[in-house]
Design a protein around this motif. Structure first.
Motif, short mmCIF file in Angstrom:
data_model
loop_
_atom_site.label_atom_id
_atom_site.label_comp_id
_atom_site.label_asym_id
_atom_site.label_seq_id
_atom_site.Cartn_x
_atom_site.Cartn_y
_atom_site.Cartn_z
N THR A 150 2.17 -4.39 3.41
CA THR A 150 1.01 -5.11 2.88
C THR A 150 -0.23 -4.79 3.72
N ASP A 151 -1.39 -4.99 3.11
CA ASP A 151 -2.64 -4.86 3.85
C ASP A 151 -2.82 -6.07 4.76
N ASN A 173 0.84 -1.20 0.00
CA ASN A 173 0.00 0.00 0.00
C ASN A 173 0.87 1.25 0.00
#
Length: 465
Positions: free
Chosen positions: A407-408, A402
């Protein structure tokens, strides 16, 4: 002017020495000294053999009385008196001198092999050096000693100046240092790039991780940060071919025995295992590994992840650190985001951690991910910072990042299977410009270039070791 060989003899010697004021020639092989007195003896292959009780690692001839100083693998120095005179006139046949029949004196200070010996021109002082990086001055008439510690590297050779005013030391960190005889201190030095520590890349898979030795310093073009000897990073100007500074990551003295010039000493060792630099050159992150081995069966390993800030003057300061960042697992990879203050680390147990800068000095672990528990051996950010490639066993996992560079939550990677599946990927790297979609995956016997847009192999090759 052309030179020619006057005479030769096949003794397969490890060391060769000669007398500064005599025609004696010495050949050293393991525990024996072969002495030739004059050209006639050498041409006739006639010599006198003296056997030492341990393997010889350094020798020096006295300039006046013909005494022979021998340094051995245990750090002891033995002076055999008047040896050259015993060999004079022996020009035919081979003669063996028994050690017990030669007058001798012993001195001992070095904890490991004596790597260098040299007499001063007057012959009243003997200089010795070894892997302790300490120059020892032996006053032969009084028996007193003087020490010059922390020279900077193992002392491999000593060359006194003919005038006797200084000594030149060849050191194991690729440097020549000049010591004043009056002040007994280093007054000048010429330094090159530190050699990569051979023990850094030993036979264990744990130590094979430290492959990269040069880190480009983008803040100062032309300056490289060299991860060389154990716990020190060297700043070197590649354009000017000039040493700039030493960055001491962990203030510990490193000692090597040099029995075969390839054996590290037992006990406690500390080495810089991994290092990476931020894109703007404001942070240097290092991973140093402390190994304590109290016995052959017990070994304690402590990893320390250090975050160093670099100011405008080029000074380094540790602002944060984390001991054993992956718990009991080994850290296998360390990379910096190309645009953000985000660092990614991977472990032997498969975890991938993202470390973020909260303020000027507060680094913390923001997120931890992984792929099915596979060991992650290598990480690499894409040039635009939108992807993170990870080598997870036999597969190449691509993680979408992101705007914060991580990372999400509960994000799943895109999987590219490396063929054959029994070969684990050891290294991954994005290549080309920022717009390039290519990523390289390297295993023990094959190389694949993947197109991350199409998810197909763009080019591949197999090779045999």
């Amino acid at each position: 002017m052309k030179g020619r060989t006057e005479a030769s003899i096949g003794l397969n010697c490890n060391l060769i020495a000669s007398g500064p004021k005599s025609d004696a020639i010495l050949g050293i092989r393991r525990r024996s000294v072969y002495m030739f007195s004059g050209n006639v003896a050498f041409e006739n292959r006639s010599f006198v053999k003296l056997s030492h009780h341990r393997r010889i690692t350094a020798v020096a001839l006295h300039p006046e009385d013909g005494s022979l100083a021998v340094g051995d693998e245990n750090g002891a120095i033995t002076v055999y008196h008047n040896v050259v005179k015993l060999c004079e006139g022996h020009v035919k046949g081979r003669k063996t001198l028994k050690r017990e029949n030669v007058s001798q004196s012993k001195m001992h200070w070095h904890a490991s092999s004596v790597l260098s010996l040299a007499y001063t021109n007057e012959g009243n002082i003997l200089l010795s050096g070894g892997s302790e990086a300490v120059l020892v001055m032996w006053e032969l008439s009084t028996g007193r000693r003087r020490f010059l510690p922390r020279v900077g590297g193992a002392i491999l050779s000593i060359s006194p100046r003919p005038s006797g005013t200084s000594y030149a030391l060849t050191c194991g960190d690729n440097a020549v240092r000049f010591v004043s005889a009056a002040s007994f201190s280093v007054v000048a030095q010429v330094r090159g790039i530190r050699p990569v520590d051979p023990f850094h890349q030993s036979s264990t898979s744990r130590s094979k991780l430290a492959k990269v030795a040069l880190l480009p310093d983008l803040k100062s073009p032309g300056v490289a940060l060299v991860v060389g000897l154990p716990n020190i990073i060297q700043a070197y100007d590649m354009w000017r071919d000039e040493h700039l500074a030493d960055i001491v990551v962990s203030a510990r003295n490193e000692l090597f025995t040099f029995k075969d010039r390839a054996t590290p000493s037992e006990g406690t060792t500390c080495k810089v295992q991994l290092a990476c630099l931020s894109a703007d050159g404001s942070f240097l992150v290092t991973l140093d590994v402390l190994r304590a081995k109290p016995s052959d069966d017990v070994e304690f390993v402590t990893e320390t992840l250090r975050f160093n800030s670099i100011d405008r003057e080029g000074k380094f300061r540790v602002v944060a650190k984390a001991e054993n960042p992956h718990g009991g697992a080994y850290t296998t990879s360390l990379v910096f985001h190309p645009h953000l203050n985000v660092v990614a680390t991977s472990s032997s147990e498969g975890s991938i951690d993202f470390w973020k800068l909260r303020n000027e000095s507060d680094w913390y672990c923001s997120r931890s991910i992984g792929y099915r528990g596979f060991r992650c051996s290598s990480l690499c950010f894409s040039k635009d910072g939108s992807l993170l490639a990870s080598a997870c066993g036999p597969v190449l996992a691509l993680w979408t990042l992101n705007e914060d560079g991580i990372t999400d939550i509960d994000a799943d990677p895109r999987i590219l299977c490396h063929s054959p599946t029994n070969e684990y990927i050891t290294c991954v790297s994005f290549t080309g410009s920022t717009e390039s979609p290519l990523v390289i995956a390297l295993s023990s016997r094959s190389l694949h270039v993947w197109n991350v847009i199409t998810g197909s192999v763009w080019w591949s090759a197999r090779y045999v070791k």
